[in-house]
Motif scaffolding. Structure first.
Motif, PDB file in Angstrom:
ATOM      1  N   ALA A  32       0.851  -1.197   0.000  1.00  0.00           N
ATOM      2  CA  ALA A  32       0.000   0.000   0.000  1.00  0.00           C
ATOM      3  C   ALA A  32       0.882   1.240   0.000  1.00  0.00           C
ATOM      4  O   ALA A  32       1.791   1.365   0.818  1.00  0.00           O
ATOM      5  CB  ALA A  32      -0.893  -0.008   1.235  1.00  0.00           C
ATOM      6  N   ASP A  33       0.609   2.153  -0.901  1.00  0.00           N
ATOM      7  CA  ASP A  33       1.439   3.358  -0.991  1.00  0.00           C
ATOM      8  C   ASP A  33       0.620   4.438  -1.704  1.00  0.00           C
ATOM      9  O   ASP A  33      -0.252   4.130  -2.508  1.00  0.00           O
ATOM     10  CB  ASP A  33       2.712   3.055  -1.795  1.00  0.00           C
ATOM     11  CG  ASP A  33       3.855   4.001  -1.456  1.00  0.00           C
ATOM     12  OD1 ASP A  33       4.858   3.532  -0.878  1.00  0.00           O
ATOM     13  OD2 ASP A  33       3.749   5.214  -1.757  1.00  0.00           O
ATOM     14  N   ARG A  34       0.949   5.687  -1.416  1.00  0.00           N
ATOM     15  CA  ARG A  34       0.264   6.755  -2.162  1.00  0.00           C
ATOM     16  C   ARG A  34       0.802   6.824  -3.585  1.00  0.00           C
ATOM     17  O   ARG A  34       0.175   7.412  -4.461  1.00  0.00           O
ATOM     18  CB  ARG A  34       0.406   8.089  -1.445  1.00  0.00           C
ATOM     19  CG  ARG A  34       1.792   8.658  -1.473  1.00  0.00           C
ATOM     20  CD  ARG A  34       1.877  10.024  -0.831  1.00  0.00           C
ATOM     21  NE  ARG A  34       3.273  10.426  -0.780  1.00  0.00           N
ATOM     22  CZ  ARG A  34       3.745  11.437  -0.086  1.00  0.00           C
ATOM     23  NH1 ARG A  34       2.934  12.185   0.624  1.00  0.00           N
ATOM     24  NH2 ARG A  34       5.026  11.724  -0.092  1.00  0.00           N
ATOM     25  N   ALA A 146       7.975  18.593  14.355  1.00  0.00           N
ATOM     26  CA  ALA A 146       6.813  17.860  13.832  1.00  0.00           C
ATOM     27  C   ALA A 146       7.112  16.365  13.764  1.00  0.00           C
ATOM     28  O   ALA A 146       6.307  15.533  14.194  1.00  0.00           O
ATOM     29  CB  ALA A 146       6.436  18.383  12.446  1.00  0.00           C
ATOM     30  N   TYR A 147       8.264  16.042  13.230  1.00  0.00           N
ATOM     31  CA  TYR A 147       8.638  14.624  13.074  1.00  0.00           C
ATOM     32  C   TYR A 147       8.791  13.958  14.437  1.00  0.00           C
ATOM     33  O   TYR A 147       8.266  12.870  14.680  1.00  0.00           O
ATOM     34  CB  TYR A 147       9.936  14.546  12.271  1.00  0.00           C
ATOM     35  CG  TYR A 147      10.324  13.144  11.870  1.00  0.00           C
ATOM     36  CD1 TYR A 147       9.590  12.440  10.919  1.00  0.00           C
ATOM     37  CD2 TYR A 147      11.440  12.512  12.422  1.00  0.00           C
ATOM     38  CE1 TYR A 147       9.942  11.153  10.537  1.00  0.00           C
ATOM     39  CE2 TYR A 147      11.806  11.237  12.051  1.00  0.00           C
ATOM     40  CZ  TYR A 147      11.056  10.562  11.102  1.00  0.00           C
ATOM     41  OH  TYR A 147      11.407   9.281  10.723  1.00  0.00           O
ATOM     42  N   VAL A 148       9.501  14.627  15.346  1.00  0.00           N
ATOM     43  CA  VAL A 148       9.741  14.068  16.681  1.00  0.00           C
ATOM     44  C   VAL A 148       8.417  13.872  17.424  1.00  0.00           C
ATOM     45  O   VAL A 148       8.178  12.814  18.025  1.00  0.00           O
ATOM     46  CB  VAL A 148      10.701  14.975  17.482  1.00  0.00           C
ATOM     47  CG1 VAL A 148      10.758  14.550  18.938  1.00  0.00           C
ATOM     48  CG2 VAL A 148      12.094  14.949  16.859  1.00  0.00           C
ATOM     49  N   LEU A 179      19.455   6.109  11.345  1.00  0.00           N
ATOM     50  CA  LEU A 179      19.514   6.546   9.945  1.00  0.00           C
ATOM     51  C   LEU A 179      19.540   5.325   9.019  1.00  0.00           C
ATOM     52  O   LEU A 179      20.345   4.421   9.209  1.00  0.00           O
ATOM     53  CB  LEU A 179      20.782   7.388   9.740  1.00  0.00           C
ATOM     54  CG  LEU A 179      20.876   8.165   8.433  1.00  0.00           C
ATOM     55  CD1 LEU A 179      19.805   9.244   8.357  1.00  0.00           C
ATOM     56  CD2 LEU A 179      22.263   8.792   8.287  1.00  0.00           C
ATOM     57  N   VAL A 180      18.630   5.321   8.061  1.00  0.00           N
ATOM     58  CA  VAL A 180      18.524   4.214   7.110  1.00  0.00           C
ATOM     59  C   VAL A 180      18.706   4.776   5.707  1.00  0.00           C
ATOM     60  O   VAL A 180      18.154   5.848   5.400  1.00  0.00           O
ATOM     61  CB  VAL A 180      17.139   3.519   7.213  1.00  0.00           C
ATOM     62  CG1 VAL A 180      17.100   2.265   6.349  1.00  0.00           C
ATOM     63  CG2 VAL A 180      16.811   3.183   8.661  1.00  0.00           C
ATOM     64  N   ARG A 181      19.434   4.073   4.875  1.00  0.00           N
ATOM     65  CA  ARG A 181      19.735   4.602   3.540  1.00  0.00           C
ATOM     66  C   ARG A 181      18.525   4.469   2.619  1.00  0.00           C
ATOM     67  O   ARG A 181      18.344   3.461   1.938  1.00  0.00           O
ATOM     68  CB  ARG A 181      20.945   3.878   2.955  1.00  0.00           C
ATOM     69  CG  ARG A 181      22.218   4.251   3.718  1.00  0.00           C
ATOM     70  CD  ARG A 181      23.457   4.105   2.898  1.00  0.00           C
ATOM     71  NE  ARG A 181      23.441   2.887   2.111  1.00  0.00           N
ATOM     72  CZ  ARG A 181      23.928   2.800   0.872  1.00  0.00           C
ATOM     73  NH1 ARG A 181      24.438   3.856   0.296  1.00  0.00           N
ATOM     74  NH2 ARG A 181      23.907   1.657   0.237  1.00  0.00           N
ATOM     75  N   THR A 182      17.662   5.495   2.634  1.00  0.00           N
ATOM     76  CA  THR A 182      16.499   5.556   1.753  1.00  0.00           C
ATOM     77  C   THR A 182      16.389   6.978   1.211  1.00  0.00           C
ATOM     78  O   THR A 182      17.101   7.880   1.665  1.00  0.00           O
ATOM     79  CB  THR A 182      15.191   5.245   2.516  1.00  0.00           C
ATOM     80  OG1 THR A 182      14.901   6.367   3.376  1.00  0.00           O
ATOM     81  CG2 THR A 182      15.282   3.990   3.353  1.00  0.00           C
ATOM     82  N   GLY A 183      15.441   7.151   0.306  1.00  0.00           N
ATOM     83  CA  GLY A 183      15.238   8.474  -0.281  1.00  0.00           C
ATOM     84  C   GLY A 183      14.797   9.517   0.735  1.00  0.00           C
ATOM     85  O   GLY A 183      14.994  10.717   0.533  1.00  0.00           O
TER      86      GLY A 183
HETATM   87  N1  LIG Z   1      15.159   6.458   6.498  1.00  0.00           N
HETATM   88  C1  LIG Z   1      15.409   6.671   7.788  1.00  0.00           C
HETATM   89  O1  LIG Z   1      16.542   7.028   8.185  1.00  0.00           O
HETATM   90  C2  LIG Z   1      14.349   6.461   8.811  1.00  0.00           C
HETATM   91  C3  LIG Z   1      14.719   6.454  10.143  1.00  0.00           C
HETATM   92  C4  LIG Z   1      13.748   6.241  11.119  1.00  0.00           C
HETATM   93  C5  LIG Z   1      12.432   6.050  10.756  1.00  0.00           C
HETATM   94  N2  LIG Z   1      12.101   6.080   9.433  1.00  0.00           N
HETATM   95  C6  LIG Z   1      10.693   5.874   9.112  1.00  0.00           C
HETATM   96  O2  LIG Z   1      10.562   4.771   8.247  1.00  0.00           O
HETATM   97  C7  LIG Z   1       9.379   4.938   7.474  1.00  0.00           C
HETATM   98  C8  LIG Z   1       9.703   4.687   6.020  1.00  0.00           C
HETATM   99  O3  LIG Z   1      10.676   5.635   5.641  1.00  0.00           O
HETATM  100  P1  LIG Z   1      11.685   5.384   4.414  1.00  0.00           P
HETATM  101  O4  LIG Z   1      12.995   5.895   4.881  1.00  0.00           O
HETATM  102  O5  LIG Z   1      11.553   4.023   3.881  1.00  0.00           O
HETATM  103  O6  LIG Z   1      11.077   6.472   3.407  1.00  0.00           O
HETATM  104  P2  LIG Z   1      10.878   6.481   1.813  1.00  0.00           P
HETATM  105  O7  LIG Z   1      10.593   7.893   1.505  1.00  0.00           O
HETATM  106  O8  LIG Z   1      12.007   5.764   1.141  1.00  0.00           O
HETATM  107  O9  LIG Z   1       9.563   5.607   1.629  1.00  0.00           O
HETATM  108  C9  LIG Z   1       8.348   6.048   2.168  1.00  0.00           C
HETATM  109  C10 LIG Z   1       7.210   5.498   1.333  1.00  0.00           C
HETATM  110  O10 LIG Z   1       5.998   5.924   1.960  1.00  0.00           O
HETATM  111  C11 LIG Z   1       5.132   6.453   0.980  1.00  0.00           C
HETATM  112  N3  LIG Z   1       4.264   7.453   1.593  1.00  0.00           N
HETATM  113  C12 LIG Z   1       4.613   8.678   2.062  1.00  0.00           C
HETATM  114  N4  LIG Z   1       3.536   9.320   2.524  1.00  0.00           N
HETATM  115  C13 LIG Z   1       2.481   8.499   2.353  1.00  0.00           C
HETATM  116  C14 LIG Z   1       1.098   8.587   2.621  1.00  0.00           C
HETATM  117  N5  LIG Z   1       0.564   9.708   3.124  1.00  0.00           N
HETATM  118  N6  LIG Z   1       0.315   7.532   2.331  1.00  0.00           N
HETATM  119  C15 LIG Z   1       0.833   6.409   1.789  1.00  0.00           C
HETATM  120  N7  LIG Z   1       2.140   6.268   1.488  1.00  0.00           N
HETATM  121  C16 LIG Z   1       2.948   7.300   1.772  1.00  0.00           C
HETATM  122  C17 LIG Z   1       6.027   7.047  -0.084  1.00  0.00           C
HETATM  123  O11 LIG Z   1       5.355   7.137  -1.331  1.00  0.00           O
HETATM  124  C18 LIG Z   1       7.191   6.053  -0.101  1.00  0.00           C
HETATM  125  O12 LIG Z   1       6.986   5.001  -1.031  1.00  0.00           O
HETATM  126  C19 LIG Z   1       8.851   6.348   7.778  1.00  0.00           C
HETATM  127  O13 LIG Z   1       7.805   6.246   8.720  1.00  0.00           O
HETATM  128  C20 LIG Z   1      10.047   7.036   8.387  1.00  0.00           C
HETATM  129  O14 LIG Z   1       9.682   8.068   9.263  1.00  0.00           O
HETATM  130  C21 LIG Z   1      13.015   6.258   8.454  1.00  0.00           C
END
Ligand SMILES: NC(=O)c1ccc[n+]([C@@H]2O[C@H](COP(=O)([O-])OP(=O)(O)OC[C@H]3O[C@@H](n4cnc5c(N)ncnc54)[C@H](O)[C@@H]3O)[C@@H](O)[C@H]2O)c1
Length: 240
Positions: A32-34, A146-148, A179-183
């Motif tokens: 599920a994703d937007r 906001a995030y915190v 920190l996770v290596r994502t966009g």
């Molecule tokens: N990357 C990090 O360092 C990190 C660290 C801690 C927590 N997180 C959390 O992990 C989760 C995933 O993050 P990620 O790093 O994989 O991010 P990402 O941006 O790589 O992926 C997030 C996905 O969520 C989708 N999305 C965003 N808003 C949405 C919505 N309103 N409805 C449905 N889908 C939505 C996006 O389209 C995207 O595919 C988040 O909750 C983020 O806060 C990430």
């Protein structure tokens, strides 16, 4: 009949890695994703179902979960992971509109998802939910109000649901990644040094922890918030 899992934000990053990890267990996964295109790529790889949903829209979440149940014949597992970061500003300057948009997605999304999922998990005789919090759900981060706030709220929702459903066969936990290596975190590489392990995580390393919390191997774990952070929260600032 296969068990069914619902993963939000499943099109990218941690959610995509989690969807793939769960699918390796022979579980039918709803991605599920937007961003429907991104969800479709992952779903096609794992034989899952892609659904478009904006988790901040609770009616859309209800419809997406109903579609998942119709497709898979039930719902057993969920990873409520979709999230956004907001802008970076000090608290006194933090814009109201951004603050509430982040709460609507991160907090409202987890609430709407669990509310829609729980009756189906109960109907299936039990199940497990893992919400994606963050190290920012366990401590403060400058210029990220906001995030915190949203991630602390996810911790609260997780613990509340865990307590409410503990005797009914549903476990609810959270992961708190560093920190996770994502966009999501491009340009935040300066945080890497704060992790005692000396690097950021790969999404697959978080997905593995999510899978363990979803799996029956963690059968006595509920209401937990598991740091997956290379020691970030264990370190004493200035001494590590
Ligand atoms: N990357 C990090 O360092 C990190 C660290 C801690 C927590 N997180 C959390 O992990 C989760 C995933 O993050 P990620 O790093 O994989 O991010 P990402 O941006 O790589 O992926 C997030 C996905 O969520 C989708 N999305 C965003 N808003 C949405 C919505 N309103 N409805 C449905 N889908 C939505 C996006 O389209 C995207 O595919 C988040 O909750 C983020 O806060 C990430």
């Amino acid at each position: 009949m296969s068990r069914v899992a619902f993963v939000t934000g499943g099109g990218r990053g941690i959610g995509a890695a989690t969807a793939r990890r769960i699918a390796r267990e022979g579980i039918a996964v709803v991605v599920a994703d937007r961003d429907l295109d991104a969800a479709r790529v992952v779903a096609a790889d794992i034989g899952g179902l892609a659904v478009r949903v904006d988790v901040s829209d609770s009616a859309a979440v209800d419809a997406a979960v109903a579609r998942a149940v119709e497709w898979g014949g039930g719902l057993h597992l969920a990873c409520n992971n979709a999230g956004v970061t907001g802008t970076r500003a000090e608290l006194a300057d933090y814009p109201d509109d951004v603050f509430w948009r982040v709460q609507r997605v991160n907090v409202g999304g987890v609430l709407a998802c669990m509310r829609a999922q729980l009756p189906h998990l109960l109907a299936a005789g039990g199940g497990a939910i893992v919400n994606t919090a963050s190290g920012a759900g366990l401590g403060g981060v400058a210029r990220s109000a906001a995030y915190v706030a949203s991630k602390h709220a996810i911790v609260g929702l997780t613990k509340t649901a865990a307590v409410e459903y503990a005797t009914r066969g549903v476990r609810v936990n959270a992961v708190a990644p560093g920190l996770v290596r994502t966009g999501l975190v491009q340009g935040l590489d300066d945080f890497t040094a704060a992790h005692p392990i000396g690097r950021a995580a790969e999404p697959e390393e978080v997905a593995e922890a999510v899978w363990w919390l979803l799996d029956d191997r963690s059968s006595f774990v509920t209401g937990a918030v598991l740091p997956v952070d290379g020691g970030l929260l264990a370190a004493v600032p200035g001494l590590s």
